[in-house]
Enzyme design. Structure first.
Site, short mmCIF file in Angstrom:
data_model
loop_
_atom_site.label_atom_id
_atom_site.label_comp_id
_atom_site.label_asym_id
_atom_site.label_seq_id
_atom_site.Cartn_x
_atom_site.Cartn_y
_atom_site.Cartn_z
N ASP A 88 -16.57 -1.68 4.47
CA ASP A 88 -15.48 -0.76 4.15
C ASP A 88 -15.17 -0.73 2.66
OD1 ASP A 88 -14.36 -3.33 4.01
OD2 ASP A 88 -12.38 -2.58 4.56
N ASP A 116 -13.13 -2.29 0.53
CA ASP A 116 -13.08 -3.50 -0.29
C ASP A 116 -14.02 -4.59 0.18
OD1 ASP A 116 -11.58 -4.04 2.02
OD2 ASP A 116 -10.30 -5.47 0.99
N LYS A 140 -11.69 -12.22 5.39
CA LYS A 140 -12.78 -11.69 6.20
C LYS A 140 -13.86 -11.16 5.27
CE LYS A 140 -9.90 -7.60 7.22
NZ LYS A 140 -8.54 -8.12 7.00
N GLU A 157 -10.19 -7.84 15.69
CA GLU A 157 -10.82 -6.70 16.35
C GLU A 157 -11.03 -5.52 15.41
OE1 GLU A 157 -9.21 -3.65 16.77
OE2 GLU A 157 -7.53 -4.48 15.65
N ASP A 209 -14.39 -6.20 3.18
CA ASP A 209 -14.03 -7.29 4.08
C ASP A 209 -14.25 -6.95 5.56
OD1 ASP A 209 -11.91 -5.56 4.46
OD2 ASP A 209 -10.34 -7.00 3.92
N ARG A 210 -14.60 -5.70 5.87
CA ARG A 210 -14.86 -5.32 7.25
C ARG A 210 -16.34 -5.03 7.47
NH1 ARG A 210 -9.79 -2.00 9.71
NH2 ARG A 210 -8.15 -3.08 8.59
N ARG A 264 -1.30 1.36 17.52
CA ARG A 264 -2.60 0.89 17.98
C ARG A 264 -2.45 0.35 19.40
NH1 ARG A 264 -5.01 -1.55 12.30
NH2 ARG A 264 -5.73 0.49 11.58
N SER A 323 -8.13 -1.25 1.01
CA SER A 323 -9.11 -1.57 2.03
C SER A 323 -9.87 -0.34 2.52
CB SER A 323 -8.43 -2.31 3.19
OG SER A 323 -9.39 -2.77 4.11
N HIS A 324 -9.74 -0.03 3.81
CA HIS A 324 -10.50 1.05 4.43
C HIS A 324 -9.82 2.40 4.29
CE1 HIS A 324 -7.50 -0.56 7.10
NE2 HIS A 324 -7.51 0.56 7.80
N ARG A 342 0.84 -1.19 0.00
CA ARG A 342 0.00 0.00 0.00
C ARG A 342 0.87 1.24 0.00
NH1 ARG A 342 -4.72 -1.58 4.40
NH2 ARG A 342 -5.50 -3.40 3.27
N LYS A 401 -2.60 -6.68 -3.61
CA LYS A 401 -2.37 -7.84 -2.76
C LYS A 401 -2.47 -9.09 -3.61
CE LYS A 401 -5.66 -9.17 0.08
NZ LYS A 401 -6.56 -9.38 1.25
#
Length: 541
Positions: free
Chosen positions: A275, A277, A374, A362, A279-280, A494, A111-112, A20, A124
């Site tokens: 999100d 793509d 996911k 998470e 997956d969330r 995080r 992704s997000h 990314r 990916k």
């Protein structure tokens, strides 16, 4: 076929979810080509192999997809399957790889992360089981990017990505397929659509925020057309290259409109979002937000209500920073619970070996053995299946769950875009202090143990070290510190905060109140303010 001379670019190391960078980095001459060629050089596709290509519709997707098709044809692939318009959600891409027995796939997404000319892009590689490439493959890809001196491509015009059908690119057949149909059919086999439709006809309402990202077409087909929710149930349903100028991360910050609705008097029964793509997921009921960690546990406890999981679960797997709520469900079911590093690729071996059925992270990622990624909409549909069968609200289900298992109060604090040297210094100092922490009192808390998490894969015996720093306190509370690999600039620290409240305890208090001691302890132990100058996180989820 043309051989193009090239030279390596620094920093093409795939993270937990691929490579990314900013769009303008990928727009450098040969940048995307170098990485894609490195993938092909490492995986060495057999003559005639099938490759899947798709993405989340963000800016620069179409350009890279066209070049990836030309390169795949030049590198000996016999067939390329690409989603119409270049669209394939990440879970749908995993399904296509598995369903059509492809050798692998390129998923073009960040992704997000936000999209647009000045924002983020990513690539990916997923392997034949449909899941993200393991570390052995991504390490080899990175090594190849450091020595690459040429890439191969056919000198052919762009194909029409918007028309279904098959065209020839050299000796390679390129099929543009419906990105939604196969995935929607799979969902209909897993879940009790008839019972959900009956609940909708009986008055069940919902709001789904697709965030102008990839799940819009999927949610419209499944929720509105197949399940009968009212038109307009899917909000922001048209994928846009810049996600409408918004950040397609389904949390209480970036999905604020949905949160505000769900905590208002006009709230529908169920709220959800996905999100960039797909997956969330975000799950929120009337006046009740369900953390991703709790969602995993609640889904696992009730999965048998869906036809696809009626025979029970083989096991439950969660990433290490995810709360231990799912472990308590596994214990009650008499099945194993696995704790893995962050990154969906670590679940792949467990799923392939039949050792786990449902997995979760998470960071709003939940899924099962139906694919090897996911899957945001899968989680939403399992929630709908459970609510329809049990004839219960989200809030009532959560309360009943906590009354049976206790509650893991949980939050994640993100400190974004930190200078890398600051983040590295913080983590290095904290790691050096771990040995002296056991027995130390921090406010009302006493450290029981502290370590750097290392994972031994029970399937292939591989070890993944340095996967996060853990501080565990007496009584079951803990703090986890990690640097995220999903950003494109600087570093994201995080901090994961978890407090277990047993059955009979305070099960319906405000999360910040219950975590106040841990929040203070995190700053004291890691010196967050001292190292970074930040006095508060950028995002709390």
């Amino acid at each position: 076929m043309t051989t193009y001379k090239t030279t390596p670019y620094e920093g093409q190391k795939p993270g937990t979810s691929g490579l990314r960078k900013k769009v303008r980095v990928f727009q450098q001459p040969g940048y995307a080509e170098n990485f894609i060629q490195a993938v092909f050089d490492v995986v060495e596709p057999a003559p005639g192999a099938v490759l899947v290509i798709g993405g989340d519709g963000r800016y620069h997707n179409r350009t890279v997809i066209q070049q990836a098709i030309r390169m795949a044809a030049a590198n000996g692939y016999g067939q390329v399957l690409v989603g119409q318009g270049g669209i394939l959600s990440t879970p749908a891409a995993s399904n296509v790889i598995r369903q059509y027995k492809a050798s692998g796939g390129l998923i073009l997404s960040a992704s997000h992360n936000p999209g647009g000319p000045d924002e983020d892009f990513g690539i990916k590689y997923n392997i034949a089981n449909g899941g993200p490439a393991p570390e052995s493959v991504t390490d080899a890809i990175y090594a190849r990017t450091q020595t690459i001196d040429r890439y191969l491509a056919l000198d052919t015009p762009d194909i029409d990505l918007d028309t279904l059908g098959t065209v020839e690119v050299g000796a390679c057949r390129v099929t543009v397929l419906d990105p939604v149909a196969d995935y929607a059919d799979l969902m209909e086999r897993l879940f009790d659509f008839a019972t959900i439709r009956a609940a909708v006809a009986g008055g069940l309402t919902m709001a789904f925020d697709a965030m102008h990202a990839v799940t819009g077409p999927y949610a419209t087909e499944i929720l509105e057309k197949r399940l009968g929710f009212a038109p307009g149930t899917v909000r922001n349903g048209v994928p846009l290259e810049d996600f409408g100028g918004h950040h397609p991360d389904p949390n209480m910050v970036h999905a604020k409109e949905l949160f505000d609705l769900m905590f208002s008097e006009a709230a529908p029964d169920f709220g959800a979002a996905s999100d960039g793509d797909g997956d969330r997921n975000l799950i929120v009921g009337k006046h009740r937000f369900v953390t991703p960690s709790d969602s995993l546990a609640m889904l696992a406890a009730n999965a048998h209500l869906a036809p696809g999981y009626a025979k029970g679960l083989a096991g439950i797997a969660r990433s290490m920073p995810t709360s231990a709520a799912a472990d308590r469900v596994a214990a009650s079911l008499g099945i194993p619970a696995f704790e893995t590093p962050t990154g969906w690729k670590f679940f792949g071996n467990l799923l392939d070996a039949g050792m786990a059925t449902i997995c979760g992270e998470e960071s709003a990622g939940t899924g099962s053995d139906h694919v090897r990624e996911k899957d945001g909409l899968w989680a939403v549909l399992l929630w709908l299946n459970i609510l329809a069968v049990r004839k219960i609200s989200v809030d009532a289900l959560a309360r009943k769950h906590w009354a049976k298992f206790g509650r893991n109060y949980y939050a994640r604090h993100d400190y974004e875009a930190l200078p890398t040297e600051q983040a590295d210094a913080l983590m290095a100092a904290l790691k050096a202090s771990l040995g002296a922490l056991p027995g130390r009192k921090v406010g009302p808390l006493r450290v029981e143990t502290a370590d750097s998490f290392s994972y031994l894969d029970p399937v292939d015996g591989s070890t993944s070290a340095n996967q996060g720093l853990r501080v565990l306190f007496e009584g079951g509370s803990r703090i986890v510190f990690r640097l995220s690999g999903t950003g494109t600039q600087g570093a994201t620290l995080r901090v994961y905060l978890e407090r277990y409240e047993p059955v009979g305890g305070d099960l319906d208090r405000e999360t910040p109140e219950m975590l106040a001691d841990l929040i203070a302890a995190a700053d004291e132990l890691a010196g967050i303010t001292r190292h970074t100058g930040r006095t508060a996180p950028d995002v709390v989820t």
